[in-house]
Design an enzyme around this catalytic site. Structure first.
Site, PDB file in Angstrom:
ATOM      1  N   SER A 122       6.168  -8.290 -55.979  1.00 59.49           N
ATOM      2  CA  SER A 122       4.746  -8.417 -56.289  1.00 59.49           C
ATOM      3  C   SER A 122       4.312  -9.782 -56.790  1.00 59.49           C
ATOM      4  CB  SER A 122       4.358  -7.368 -57.343  1.00 59.49           C
ATOM      5  OG  SER A 122       4.557  -6.086 -56.810  1.00 59.49           O
ATOM      6  N   SER A 123       5.228 -10.558 -57.354  1.00 64.14           N
ATOM      7  CA  SER A 123       4.803 -11.846 -57.907  1.00 64.14           C
ATOM      8  C   SER A 123       5.808 -12.943 -57.585  1.00 64.14           C
ATOM      9  CB  SER A 123       4.630 -11.744 -59.427  1.00 64.14           C
ATOM     10  OG  SER A 123       5.877 -11.582 -60.047  1.00 64.14           O
TER      11      SER A 123
END
Length: 189
Positions: A12-13
Site C-alpha cells: 500500500s505504501s
C-alpha cells in the site's frame, strides 16, 4: 504456446517492501512478475495490475499471495474475476485455497473479498473516529491550504485578471473564480 504463471504483488505504501511477496511468487513458479506500491482500496491508477491483466493470455494463471493484494472491495474483485474468466485465465493464491474453477473455490473467493472490504471499512471508521477526536481536542486542523486566498483577493482587488492570477500563482482559473465567488457570498451575509 505454453501457459504462463503471472505474479502480481502489491503493497500500500512506498515505505513497505515487496520482497516477501515477490519471493513467494517466484517460489510458486511465476516467470513474469508485476509489482506496485499503491493503495488497494480501488483498482484506479494501479498500472501494474492493468499491465498484468493485459499481458495474461488464455490458459495463463494470475497468482497473488493473498486476495487482498488483488482487491479490497468485493465490486473490484468481482470485476477482476469477470475479466479473468472472459479471457480464460485462472486465479491462484499462494496463501489461500482459491481455485476459480470450482463452486467452493468461487464461494471462498467471494468470502475473502467480503472480509477484505469489511477490513477496509473498519479502518476508515477508526480513522474518522480518530480525526473527530483530534478535532474535538483542537489538535487536528486538516490539510494546510494550498492556495493563498489572500493573495488571490489582493490581486483581484487591484484589477488583475483571473487568467493572469491563475498563471502567476500556478492554480486554475476556476480556482480563482471559486475564491472570488466565496468572498462575494461571505460579503453578502
Amino acid at each position: 504456446m505454453s501457459a504462463t504463471l503471472i505474479g502480481y504483488a502489491r503493497v500500500s505504501s512506498a515505505a513497505q517492501s515487496l520482497e516477501i511477496q515477490t519471493a513467494a511468487l517466484t517460489a510458486a513458479g511465476c516467470t513474469k512478475l508485476f509489482t506496485e506500491k499503491k493503495s488497494g482500496t480501488s483498482t484506479a491508477g494501479r498500472s501494474a495490475l492493468e499491465k498484468a491483466l493485459e499481458y495474461a493470455r488464455e490458459g495463463d494463471t494470475l497468482t497473488v499471495t493473498r486476495i487482498d493484494r488483488l482487491a479490497r472491495s468485493i465490486a473490484d474483485l468481482q470485476t477482476i474475476i469477470r475479466c479473468l474468466k472472459q479471457k480464460g485465465i485462472a486465479l491462484r493464491c499462494t496463501e489461500q485455497p482459491v481455485d476459480t474453477s470450482t463452486a467452493a473455490g468461487k464461494a471462498f473467493l467471494d468470502m475473502l473479498g467480503v472480509f477484505a472490504e469489511f477490513e477496509t471499512n473498519l479502518r476508515k471508521e477508526r480513522q474518522m473516529e480518530g480525526i473527530a477526536a483530534a478535532k474535538a481536542k483542537g489538535v487536528y486542523k486538516g490539510r494546510k491550504a494550498s492556495v493563498d486566498r489572500e493573495e488571490v483577493m489582493r490581486r483581484l482587488g487591484v484589477g488583475e485578471g483571473k487568467s493572469s492570477i491563475a498563471a502567476a500563482l500556478g492554480i486554475t482559473r476556476m480556482t480563482v473564480h471559486r475564491i472570488a465567488k466565496e468572498a462575494l457570498t461571505a460579503a453578502e451575509k
